[in-house]
Design an enzyme around this catalytic site. Structure first.
Site, PDB file in Angstrom:
ATOM      1  N   GLY A  16       0.805  -1.208   0.000  1.00 17.29           N
ATOM      2  CA  GLY A  16       0.000   0.000   0.000  1.00 17.29           C
ATOM      3  C   GLY A  16       0.841   1.262   0.000  1.00 17.29           C
TER       4      GLY A  16
ATOM      5  CB  THR B  85       4.682  -0.961   0.781  1.00 22.46           C
ATOM      6  OG1 THR B  85       4.065  -1.740   1.807  1.00 22.46           O
ATOM      7  CG2 THR B  85       5.820  -1.769   0.157  1.00 22.46           C
ATOM      8  CG  LEU B  86       4.855   4.572  -3.231  1.00 27.10           C
ATOM      9  CD1 LEU B  86       5.765   4.070  -4.342  1.00 27.10           C
ATOM     10  CD2 LEU B  86       3.628   5.267  -3.803  1.00 27.10           C
TER      11      LEU B  86
ATOM     12  CB  THR C 250      -6.579  -1.621   3.256  1.00 25.24           C
ATOM     13  OG1 THR C 250      -5.792  -0.668   3.988  1.00 25.24           O
ATOM     14  CG2 THR C 250      -6.263  -3.004   3.780  1.00 25.24           C
TER      15      THR C 250
ATOM     16  CD  GLU D 186       7.545   7.995   9.551  1.00 21.38           C
ATOM     17  OE1 GLU D 186       8.454   8.219  10.361  1.00 21.38           O
ATOM     18  OE2 GLU D 186       7.683   8.113   8.318  1.00 21.38           O
TER      19      GLU D 186
END
Length: 315
Positions: A65, A68-69, A96, A280
């Protein structure tokens, strides 16, 4: 001609994805040397990117998602090499929300996403660089603040289906009596704002929260941040809801939002505030966010809405 060498960095939550496994097999049959690494804990992506560069990989694919990118893009961004000396970046959306992928028009199946990376030339894109007292943070998509986390949890599923991303804003309006606005001072190039906000978006990309278009006109290759502030609504609640019903999501947000574009933005608050950078959280009283132009090269559709009409131009 040497065989192209790719490295796919896969979010561990999607390690059992059969469609991705089949797509990887198909790509290998087409002559791509594609190795897969699965992230398990903090630091894995950085280690895998360094390993891929040392191994001579020409392309690194993030499979997951927005988080991760961002993790893979961040690792590329804080290296010393210039963008054109780094591997290109691809994305297979498996998260998601997939806010970046959705706004960019990326295919939603692994086979089509990998095929796009194989056939489309990479183009330079900007990244967000956020400086806070605890250090430097990067993001590929968007930094957001306000009551978004609480509203995401409390928004009714039926309302989401009916209204889409703006359901979060409507839920927030309904809860204003018990949600305190965040007080802050914002300053950018030819832009200043001071007051209480209930939502803030600082976009490289356009949307967050599973489709909420906080920065609907943002581009990822213009060297600018798109800033959206949704201030305390007070007497505007009824008018905003009426606009939502009669004219739709975009018009309702436009009615209340304060917008600006700037290559940088400084945020100062009397109390610590939290910004969410692609999943984050970062908390501080002072932030500086810069748009770093053309920091990585990414494979995107020819008609990608986030580009200034030049996706056909090779990096």
């Amino acid at each position: 001609m040497p065989q192209p060498h790719w490295r796919l960095i896969l979010n561990g939550k999607s390690a059992g994805d059969d469609a991705l496994r089949e797509a990887v097999r198909t790509l290998r049959e087409r002559g791509i040397a594609l190795d897969v690494r699965v992230t398990w804990e903090a630091g894995d992506a950085e280690r895998y990117v360094a390993e891929a560069i040392a191994d001579g990989a020409c392309t690194i694919v993030a499979a997951g998602g927005d988080g991760t990118l961002s993790e893979v893009a961040t690792t590329l961004a804080h290296r010393d090499e210039p963008a054109d000396a780094l591997p290109t970046l691809g994305l297979v959306p498996l998260g998601t929300a997939n806010d970046f992928a959705g706004a960019a028009g990326l295919p939603d199946t692994p086979a089509e996403a990998l095929a796009l990376i194989h056939t489309r030339p990479a183009v330079p894109i900007d990244l967000l660089k956020l400086q806070a007292p605890d250090g430097v943070h990067w993001a590929a998509n968007l930094a957001s603040g306000g009551f978004g986390t609480q509203v995401t949890v409390e928004t009714d599923e039926g309302l989401k289906k009916m209204l889409g991303g703006l359901a979060y804003l409507v839920t927030g309006i309904a809860k204003l009596g018990r949600i305190e606005a965040v007080q802050a001072r914002l300053r950018g190039e030819d832009f200043a704002w001071d007051g209480g906000f209930i939502a803030l978006g600082v976009g490289n990309g356009r949307q967050a929260g599973g489709g909420q278009p906080l920065c609907p006109e943002a581009l990822i290759d213009d060297g600018l941040l798109d800033v959206t502030v949704v201030p305390e609504l007070s007497g505007e609640v009824g008018a905003t809801v009426a606009t939502l019903v009669t004219q739709g999501q975009h018009a309702a947000l436009e009615r209340v939002a304060v917008r600006a574009r700037s290559p940088w933005l400084e945020i100062e608050a009397p109390q610590p505030l939290s910004l969410n950078l692609d999943g984050e959280p970062v908390q501080a009283q002072r932030f500086r966010i810069d748009c770093v132009p053309a920091r990585v090269r990414m494979h995107l559709p020819a008609d990608c809405p986030l580009l200034r009409g030049r996706a056909d131009t090779p990096a």
